[in-house]
Design a protein around this motif. Structure first.
Motif, PDB file in Angstrom:
ATOM      1  N   GLN A  16      31.456  44.818  40.017  1.00 36.38           N
ATOM      2  CA  GLN A  16      32.773  45.607  40.636  1.00 36.38           C
ATOM      3  C   GLN A  16      33.453  44.969  41.771  1.00 36.38           C
ATOM      4  N   GLU A  17      32.851  44.412  42.723  1.00 39.32           N
ATOM      5  CA  GLU A  17      33.607  43.639  43.909  1.00 39.32           C
ATOM      6  C   GLU A  17      34.130  42.355  43.212  1.00 39.32           C
ATOM      7  N   LEU A  18      33.504  41.776  42.323  1.00 37.05           N
ATOM      8  CA  LEU A  18      34.044  40.612  41.639  1.00 37.05           C
ATOM      9  C   LEU A  18      35.592  41.005  40.909  1.00 37.05           C
ATOM     10  N   LEU A  19      35.364  42.083  40.303  1.00 41.66           N
ATOM     11  CA  LEU A  19      36.628  42.677  39.456  1.00 41.66           C
ATOM     12  C   LEU A  19      37.637  42.801  40.409  1.00 41.66           C
ATOM     13  N   GLN A  20      37.304  43.564  41.547  1.00 39.16           N
ATOM     14  CA  GLN A  20      38.450  44.005  42.324  1.00 39.16           C
ATOM     15  C   GLN A  20      39.004  42.790  43.231  1.00 39.16           C
ATOM     16  N   PHE A  28      47.188  43.281  41.141  1.00 42.50           N
ATOM     17  CA  PHE A  28      46.765  44.666  40.513  1.00 42.50           C
ATOM     18  C   PHE A  28      46.300  45.591  41.641  1.00 42.50           C
ATOM     19  N   SER A  29      46.586  46.835  41.594  1.00 40.23           N
ATOM     20  CA  SER A  29      46.114  47.909  42.480  1.00 40.23           C
ATOM     21  C   SER A  29      44.739  48.337  41.721  1.00 40.23           C
ATOM     22  N   VAL A  30      43.628  48.310  42.449  1.00 41.86           N
ATOM     23  CA  VAL A  30      42.305  48.643  41.995  1.00 41.86           C
ATOM     24  C   VAL A  30      41.865  49.953  42.288  1.00 41.86           C
ATOM     25  N   LEU A  31      41.378  50.758  41.443  1.00 36.93           N
ATOM     26  CA  LEU A  31      40.591  52.019  41.506  1.00 36.93           C
ATOM     27  C   LEU A  31      39.140  51.882  41.227  1.00 36.93           C
ATOM     28  N   PRO A  32      38.139  51.693  42.006  1.00 36.05           N
ATOM     29  CA  PRO A  32      36.800  51.499  41.686  1.00 36.05           C
ATOM     30  C   PRO A  32      36.173  52.876  41.439  1.00 36.05           C
TER      31      PRO A  32
END
Length: 229
Positions: A16-20, A28-32
């Motif tokens: 998740q952190e890698l993707l964010q 991009f704006s990320v919604l985890p």
């Protein structure tokens, strides 16, 4: 900066952190979300432009979440890219049949993932909508769904009713992978059963009749077909 919001549904904190990090780096704006349940809460507040969905999730699994989204008038238009383990081929096919737009096996290349995201977002923005007269125009191909007519560079192409339905479903969502089962469901007529082999035969016939334009129909090994963009 981009305005695109991406909902990342992934319970592995490292991934998740890698993707964010990489998504934000690209603007991009990320919604985890670490679970499907949390993702549904986010969706009640905002509508992202795309969902990155891990299939192996605690609680509600990724396939159930995908089914929820694609069954909802509010959310069904949101593209979904599945992140799958290599051994989950059956789940990958099931996800595509539920309406997911693409998939990427783990471990994945971040560069490839970003390219897939851009491609899916571009397709979503440029997806040809049928005009009032039922026309779909893509590349040199025109499909008239009301008249069951097809032309390539203005020249008519004679297709059987089943061949027409095969082509119509592929051009309806360029770039989307349609499984053989999805195509079979779309082209079956009354009580006639359409097998995977019959789908392959119809695809071969459509390619042949489209001539050079038949190259746009791409085989996705082990899954099905898509209209290449």
């Amino acid at each position: 900066m981009r305005d695109d919001q991406i909902l990342v549904v992934e319970d592995d904190l490292r991934i998740q952190e890698l993707l964010q990090y990489n998504l934000q780096k690209e603007g991009f704006s990320v919604l985890p979300a670490a679970s499907a349940e949390k993702a549904l809460q986010i969706l009640e507040q905002t509508t992202p432009q795309l969902v990155l969905l891990d299939l192996m999730l605690p609680g509600m699994d990724g396939l159930t979440f995908c089914r929820r989204l694609k069954g909802s008038p509010q959310w069904r238009q949101i593209p979904i890219i599945m992140l799958t383990a290599r051994r989950e081929e059956a789940d990958m096919v099931a996800g595509l049949e539920l309406g997911a737009d693409d998939y990427l096996p783990k471990p994945f290349s971040v560069r490839v993932l970003l390219a897939r995201i851009r491609a899916v977002l571009r397709r979503a923005a440029e997806e040809p909508a049928p005009q009032e007269d039922g026309l779909i125009q893509i590349r040199e191909i025109t499909v008239n769904r009301e008249r069951h007519a097809v032309t390539v560079n203005g020249k008519p192409v004679v297709l059987t009713p089943m061949e027409f339905r095969v082509l119509a479903i592929l051009v309806s969502k360029p770039g989307k992978v349609f499984t053989r089962a999805e195509i079979a469901d779309a082209v079956h007529h009354e009580e006639n059963v359409v097998t995977d082999r019959a789908v392959d035969v119809q695809i071969a016939a459509v390619r042949r009749k489209l001539g050079v334009a038949g190259r746009y129909i791409e085989t996705v090994r082990g899954v099905g077909y898509r209209f290449k963009v």
